[in-house]
Design an enzyme around this catalytic site. Sequence first.
Site, short mmCIF file in Angstrom:
data_model
loop_
_atom_site.label_atom_id
_atom_site.label_comp_id
_atom_site.label_asym_id
_atom_site.label_seq_id
_atom_site.Cartn_x
_atom_site.Cartn_y
_atom_site.Cartn_z
N LYS A 1 9.01 -44.12 49.38
CA LYS A 1 8.34 -42.84 49.09
C LYS A 1 9.37 -41.73 49.00
CE LYS A 1 7.48 -41.84 53.99
NZ LYS A 1 6.51 -41.41 54.98
N TYR B 1 29.32 -13.52 49.63
CA TYR B 1 28.32 -12.45 49.70
C TYR B 1 28.30 -11.80 51.09
CZ TYR B 1 26.24 -13.85 45.23
OH TYR B 1 26.03 -14.13 43.90
#
Length: 809
Positions: free
Chosen positions: A482, A704
């Site tokens: 899955k 940043y």
Amino acid sequence: MYSLTQIAEFTHGQLKGKGNPSRNWQLLIDSRTITNPETSIFFALKTKFNDGHVYIAELIEKGVTVFVVDESYPIPKNNKCNFLLVDDVKKALQVLAAVHRKEFNIPVIGITGSNGKTIVKEWLVQLMNPGKNICFSPKSYNSQIGVPLSVWQLQASHELGIFEAGISTVNEMEALEKIIQPGIGILTHLGTAHNEGFESFEQKIEEKLKLFRNCQVVLMQYNPSIADKISTRILSFGFNEAKADLNIIKKQMDATGTGLTALYKDEEISIRIPFTDEASIENCCICWLCTLFMECFEPTLFMQLTPVSMRLELKKGIHNCLLVNDSYSNDLNALSTALSFLKQQTIHQKTTVILSDIEESGLSPDELCRQVQSLLTEKQVNRLIAIGPVFYTHNDMFPSHFEFMFFKNTSDFLDHFYDIKFRDETILIKGARKFRFESIVKRLEQLSHGTVLEINLSAALHNLMIIKDRLEPGIKIMAMVKAFAYGSGSYEMAKQIQHKVDYLAVAYSDEGVALRQNGIKMPIMVMNADEDAFEQLIRYGLEPVIFSVNQLKALSNKIELQTLRMHIEIDTGMHRLGFKQEDIPALTIFIKNNPRLYIASIFSHLSASDEAQFDDFTALQFNTFKAVAAEIEENIGYTTLKHISNTAATLRFKQEGLDMVRLGIGLYGIDPTGKFEGLLEPVFTLKTTISQIKEIDANESVGYARKSMSDKARRIAILALGYADGLSRALSNGKGSFEINGQYAPIVGNVCMDMCMVDVTHVQCNEGDEAILFGKNTSIHVVAEKLDTIPYEILTSVSQRVKRVYVSE
């Protein structure tokens, strides 16, 4: 079970220590793979590059108490361990395995040859496994050390042994024959691989045939000159060879495989196989002959055979090219197999082969060039780029009408790389390791996004077999694929393991449908089956999980004449989905009134099977589940499969395997218990490349918000991996790091969307070098702990824009 006194007697060793315990011993040769120290015997092997005696102190700290050592080894003072002193540690390992082998009176197949040993072994297991409990060599464990470790796996429950034997020089096969003691011999293709340890090809044949000196029968391709050297009974196969026992009289190929028709004992029989290359056809024929001899021939199983891959990668290349990277070995037989694979890649009409010199071929340069030319013509290759002094100096052996390019060495080719046109073609890169063709692959690989999640399918199969070996006989396995198989690719993983497990499980119906559409035919359980998807489930033969009576009612309205297999989920304490104990009467009444609803299995989820502190609760869940399952079976009047154990429970509570276990994260090399990590191999490697390196002055910021400042000058590498790829921003500012050329570089500044920066001031590296977040040396557990999460979340967070590269060995 053997006592230490017995083992000392077998190996003619001198036992020094305290106690004489009898155990079902595990033989240990690698200090990193210890699982049960109290039942391990460490053999301190000396090799060209290492000495096992160096690790004894470390192993004593880990709890190992029994060691087989060189007789000159100084026994530690205040010794509380048992030391068995022998004159040759490797020989003691072999002798012990040989004694163990004599305890078993079962058929044993011994396989040798130049090529195809591992393939034939793995295919025989696939062809015989439905009816037999087989002990067989893991991977390519066919050496002086690998064979005794393989044979030591034999247990009373085994009905058949299949072991391969490989040698690299003279006087090695005698030892392997004494260990394997085969009654049935198989001789695979004899070629030029591994010739360097022998004076001649004839000497190599004579050495290999020593494996069969006590066999009752030897199976091989029809070859009178070799048969004359074998004194025992021979069964052979051949192509239009009347003297062969299995005479293949018809061979028909098409896009999906090959049909073979043969005469055997005056009867015409047929099989169909999913291969078209000559090497695979020959290997299938020897397997066919073996199943006929052992009276377990089932023709339908042959079409289900899966390839046993080389270490081979398919990658996207520059200018819309497809790369087939096979820089693992290079002999004529391996080249033929690789060319057959190349021909099957139909995405482009044009094909190019980049090929290194083929050393140790046993042929003159002129004859080698002729045979290479013949293979290229047969496989319809458009262009050859040949690299190495032999091809370079004998280029006149190749006809002028063919497109060829010749280079003295790899550096010469790279110097001219940008003068060569590569576009809209499939390129096979085939070279021996010494030519270092990885530098060629780097040039040809598409560089638009240098980040890849490498998935080692062979490691996944290894993990499956390691865990399977710990199960009680008869217990089935459901593999969880899955969530895109935890990020690895559901179809690719399912294709690799489908013949080694009994069930697959997916989360949603569309995942199951995709597997069906890609040819996966085995049973598939769907864990979250929406009402809207019931018709789709029925159409594709998928088996839904049912957790409420309302679901049952909706499902019963969808089925007409067919019987639908389903799986009943019980809530035993997880308190997620599932029937509670008080719901069981209503469930069983509904099932009895609707006979077309068939319960294939009953299962539950464990809440904390990986946590020892909750073992009492886990035991309560086991007991509750067994009681509820028994109640259901009593009321519906038939038995079902029962499963509750996940990977952690499978490893920790072997006795609770019931009818089936569910393997998820363990299949992918992650041990949630922390107890078996050394045995499991990592399947995933998340890696990227250095895009640029910059020198940053003191008091300059990086990234940043100017989060990274330093009062010292720094060397910064920019990597092509950011949070859009799955790299968590929580690893910013030194919390996470990358492995670059064996050293660790911390992340500096904030992780950006498409990239991040690392400090490489003290790391020797260049632009284009590889940077690894997790893989073989850096466990994903380490990254998960830094993020206060679990490996599941990290794997499933890797973005779909990250290229998946599948590796098989």
